[in-house]
Design a protein around this motif. Structure first.
Motif, PDB file in Angstrom:
ATOM      1  N   ASP A 182       0.659  -1.148  -0.128  1.00 31.15           N
ATOM      2  CA  ASP A 182      -0.045   0.146  -0.172  1.00 31.15           C
ATOM      3  C   ASP A 182       0.817   1.338   0.015  1.00 31.15           C
ATOM      4  O   ASP A 182       0.430   2.418   0.164  1.00 31.15           O
ATOM      5  CB  ASP A 182      -1.054   0.031   1.413  1.00 31.15           C
ATOM      6  N   GLY A 355      -1.798   2.929  14.128  1.00 30.72           N
ATOM      7  CA  GLY A 355      -2.017   4.056  13.137  1.00 30.72           C
ATOM      8  C   GLY A 355      -1.763   3.646  11.882  1.00 30.72           C
ATOM      9  O   GLY A 355      -1.693   2.368  11.591  1.00 30.72           O
ATOM     10  N   ASN A 356      -1.270   4.664  10.888  1.00 30.42           N
ATOM     11  CA  ASN A 356      -1.349   4.225   9.498  1.00 30.42           C
ATOM     12  C   ASN A 356       0.093   3.946   9.107  1.00 30.42           C
ATOM     13  O   ASN A 356       0.449   3.522   8.140  1.00 30.42           O
ATOM     14  CB  ASN A 356      -1.838   5.345   8.571  1.00 30.42           C
ATOM     15  N   GLY A 358       2.328   1.957  10.808  1.00 34.82           N
ATOM     16  CA  GLY A 358       2.980   0.467  10.782  1.00 34.82           C
ATOM     17  C   GLY A 358       3.655   0.422  12.085  1.00 34.82           C
ATOM     18  O   GLY A 358       4.011   1.063  12.680  1.00 34.82           O
ATOM     19  N   HIS A 377      -2.403  -3.137  13.439  1.00 38.26           N
ATOM     20  CA  HIS A 377      -1.915  -2.669  12.147  1.00 38.26           C
ATOM     21  C   HIS A 377      -0.600  -2.734  11.766  1.00 38.26           C
ATOM     22  O   HIS A 377       0.172  -1.875  12.501  1.00 38.26           O
ATOM     23  CB  HIS A 377      -2.623  -1.211  11.841  1.00 38.26           C
ATOM     24  N   ARG A 379       0.655  -3.199   8.514  1.00 36.94           N
ATOM     25  CA  ARG A 379       0.820  -2.704   7.169  1.00 36.94           C
ATOM     26  C   ARG A 379       1.770  -3.713   6.210  1.00 36.94           C
ATOM     27  O   ARG A 379       2.379  -3.689   5.419  1.00 36.94           O
ATOM     28  CB  ARG A 379       1.520  -1.428   6.922  1.00 36.94           C
TER      29      ARG A 379
END
Length: 452
Positions: A182, A355-356, A358, A377, A379
């Motif tokens: 991603d 969070g985003n 990772g 999360h 990633r």
């Protein structure tokens, strides 16, 4: 004059067509030049402001070092790694490189201020911040150092540096290349803007076959990509093996009853502290050491407030800890100590899973044979998958994470044999992956002719 009997001239060979070196677009160069003056206005801390100033001053610092120490006739290899994690990957390769090429001068640059302490421990002749990817700064830096080889680590490739280095005749390479599925770099417009930098790579060592395929999508020619594995595994194992048993930072607590949480953010704190309060009800002897990723005054104040809401005592600051102090609750207020603090705990928690961005590196505690717990999360982290596959890592659920963490802590605190078995499995699978640093160094050998 007669030409009778004169053999015809051989046909001229077709002209050699040299493909021009790709260059960055006007859009990219304009965007970078416009963004740099805005940077100070969005930075929140004094540390980040100092890092910005150091990046601006880096070309001059490089010129000063080169004037005094750049040896004419000696080759120079320039390694760049953005932050601490990438720096540890680079360090393992640099050590192998130093052994193979003791006469080559080595330079190390970083972008994140978190890597400042690590920079001083690098096996290099010179280290500094990386200048911004602006034409004037790049031109000045390359002119001062005149590198024969420029190496980017993981994915922190700067296209202006890469393309202008290649245009000078410098070989450009990448080690420990990792491209998450991603990654924003795979999407437009980043992919188009960054493509010239990837296209000039002479060699790229990818961590996995999936990373290799995504590197190719970014523009790296397929025949220049080698799957080498992750050199950070070598680095993490070396760090774990080098920890001094008598180091005061490794003997703060009894690992049998101590939990260590590393690289945490406020979102981790909320889960950790609720779980610790619940754990102490059944195991009042349990101790917790928390190591924030960025132990800023703001984060530490937020940490204290969260602890107060969960009825925990105020955490003792690491800097205020007295020798022999058996504090049940400690928070680190400085950086550069995480690997040694992991040695205090029998169980590790690694932050970043809420969070985003990772999860942060899970390799350091695993190298110490500690089982690892992370948030939901990750990633698609290959390290997480590797450890989870052998039972050395556990994910927390999105809902009820605090309760789940308390249950997992209590299980391993009460079942020491299972805790040690899971930790040993993590260490063993890492041992099986040793050698990536050497393979990465071999890939760099193909990037430049050291004999010329």
């Amino acid at each position: 004059a007669s030409t009778a009997g004169v053999p015809p001239l051989p046909a001229s060979p077709p002209p050699t067509i040299v493909a021009p070196v790709p260059h960055t677009s006007l859009i990219y160069r304009t965007a970078v030049a416009a963004a740099i003056p805005l940077v100070p206005h969005v930075l929140r801390s004094d540390r980040d402001q100092r890092a910005h100033a150091a990046r601006l001053a880096a070309p001059a610092a490089m010129a000063t070092w080169a004037a005094a120490h750049r040896v004419p006739g000696r080759k120079l290899a320039w390694f760049h790694a953005s932050s601490v994690g990438e720096g540890l990957q680079a360090r393992a390769v640099m050590r192998a490189f130093r052994t193979a090429h003791p006469d080559v001068q080595l330079v190390y640059t970083h972008f994140s201020p978190s890597a400042g302490a690590l920079a001083h421990a690098m096996p290099t002749d010179f280290s500094s911040y990386l200048p911004y990817d602006r034409v004037a700064d790049v031109t000045a830096a390359l002119g001062a150092l005149a590198p024969d080889l420029l190496i980017f680590t993981k994915l922190d490739l700067w296209p202006e540096f890469a393309t202008r280095a290649a245009a000078r005749g410098t070989a450009v390479a990448m080690i420990a290349a990792t491209v998450l599925a991603d990654s924003g770099r795979l999407r437009w417009p980043a992919r188009a803007l960054l493509a010239p930098g990837y296209q000039v790579l002479s060699a790229a060592g990818a961590v996995s076959t999936d990373d290799a395929a995504r590197l190719n999508k970014l523009g790296v020619p397929r025949d220049r990509i080698t799957v080498t594995g992750d050199p950070r595994i070598d680095s993490a194992l070396d760090v774990a093996d080098a920890i001094e048993k008598a180091d005061p930072l490794t003997t703060l607590a009894d690992p049998a009853v101590t939990l260590v949480a590393g690289s945490t953010w406020p979102a981790d704190d909320a889960v950790l502290l609720a779980a610790f309060a619940a754990t102490r009800k059944s195991r009042p002897d349990a101790r917790l050491i928390v190591v924030p990723h960025e132990p800023t005054p703001a984060h530490l104040a937020s940490f204290d407030a969260t602890a107060m809401r969960t009825s925990l005592p105020r955490a003792v600051r690491l800097s205020a800890l007295s020798p022999g102090d058996a504090a049940p609750f400690i928070v680190a207020d400085r950086i550069g100590v995480l690997a040694r603090l992991y040695a205090n705990g029998g169980i590790a928690y690694v932050g970043g899973g809420w969070g985003n961005a990772g999860v942060h590196s899970v390799l350091e505690p695993a190298a110490l044979a500690r089982p690892v717990i992370v948030g939901p999360h990750d990633r698609g982290s290959g390290d997480v998958d590797m450890l989870r596959g052998v039972g050395a890592l556990v994910h927390l659920p999105r809902d009820g994470a605090g309760s789940a963490l308390a249950r997992r802590w209590l299980h391993w605190l009460n079942d020491v044999r299972d805790c040690e078995r899971c930790g040993a499995a993590g260490r063993a699978v890492m041992e099986g992956q040793r050698g990536a640093a050497e393979r990465s160094m071999n890939a760099l050998e193909d990037a430049v002719d050291w004999a010329r």
